[in-house]
Enzyme design. Sequence first.
Site, PDB file in Angstrom:
ATOM      1  N   GLY A  66      -7.953   9.237   9.897  1.00 11.11           N
ATOM      2  CA  GLY A  66      -8.285   9.283  11.312  1.00 11.11           C
ATOM      3  C   GLY A  66      -9.351  10.281  11.708  1.00 11.11           C
ATOM      4  CG  ASN A  94      -6.200   1.561  11.601  1.00 14.61           C
ATOM      5  OD1 ASN A  94      -5.006   1.701  11.366  1.00 14.61           O
ATOM      6  ND2 ASN A  94      -6.586   1.165  12.798  1.00 14.61           N
ATOM      7  CB  THR A  95      -9.155   5.848  12.997  1.00 15.14           C
ATOM      8  OG1 THR A  95      -7.802   6.086  12.576  1.00 15.14           O
ATOM      9  CG2 THR A  95      -9.461   6.715  14.204  1.00 15.14           C
ATOM     10  CB  ALA A  99      -8.236   7.842   4.744  1.00  7.93           C
ATOM     11  N   GLY A 100     -10.854   8.041   6.730  1.00  7.51           N
ATOM     12  CA  GLY A 100     -11.943   8.928   7.112  1.00  7.51           C
ATOM     13  C   GLY A 100     -13.267   8.272   7.405  1.00  7.51           C
ATOM     14  CE  LYS A 109      -3.293   2.748   2.540  1.00 10.49           C
ATOM     15  NZ  LYS A 109      -3.834   3.081   3.878  1.00 10.49           N
TER      16      LYS A 109
END
Length: 257
Positions: A160, A208-209, A186-187, A99
Site C-alpha cells: 500500500g 491493488n492500492t 506490493a508497493g 496466495k
Amino acid sequence: MPDDLVIAGRSFSSRLMIGTGKFPSAQALRDAIEASGAEIVTVALRRVDLENPEDEGILSAIDQDKQLLLPNTSGARTAEEAVRLAKLARAAGIEPWVKLEITPEPRYLIPDPVETLRAAKILIDEGFTVLPYIQADPIVAKKLEEMGTATVMPLGAPIGSNRGVNTREMIKIIIEQANIPVVVDAGLGAPSHAAEAMELGADAVLVNTALADATDHAAMARAFAMATEAGRMAYLAGIGPTRDTAEASSPLTGFLG
C-alpha cells in the site's frame, strides 16, 4: 508469438494480477478488473462471505469463468492461521490455489519468512498450489522454489505504500536464480513501476492500492495493463546497456555497418 504466463501448468494471457481491497464499491472493482484484462484476481479471505458469494460484495465483481479467484491469507500472523484460511476456501469450493501471505508485524506488514516457509510446506503437502508473498530475499525465494511453490512473489515496497520497486537489486537476483515465475507484488503505485518490474524480467506484477487510490479506477487499471505489456515487450526485445559516457547515436563513420 504467444507469450503466455504459465503457473503450475496453467496458461494466462495477462501478466497483470489484480487485488480487490479498498475499492469504494463492487461496481468500481468490476470496472477495474474488466479494464485491466487480468485473469488472476486475489481476494482476502477475511473480507468475504464465502457462504453468500452472490451478495453485492467483492466476490460478485469477479467473473470466475474469466478470472481465476486466488484467495489470499492476508491478516494471518502464523502458519497455522494461514493454513486454516486456505482450507476454509477450499471447503467452500474455491480451487486449491492460494496466495500465501503471513504478516505478523502490523505497521509495515513485512512478511514473516519463517512462518511462510512452514505454511508453504504444509499447504503443498495438502495439495495446494502455493503462491507465496515474501520479502525480496533471494535465499527465501530459492528455498520456497525448492519446496515446490508455484511462484515467488517478492515485494517491491511495503504493501500500500505506492513507492515502486525499492527492492530492485534483490529482485534482479531472485529473477536470475528462479526457475518458476517471479511476480512483483506490493508497493507498485504507478504504471511506470509495473513497466520497470517487467523490464527487469519479472514474469508478472500484482497491483491493488494504486488502482483503488485512483480517481478513475478503470482508466488506471488499463494504464497498468498497457505498462505491463510494454515492460514485457521491452524485456524480450533486449534493453541496451547503460553507459558512463556519451556515445553518439549518429556517428560520422560506419553508417549501417
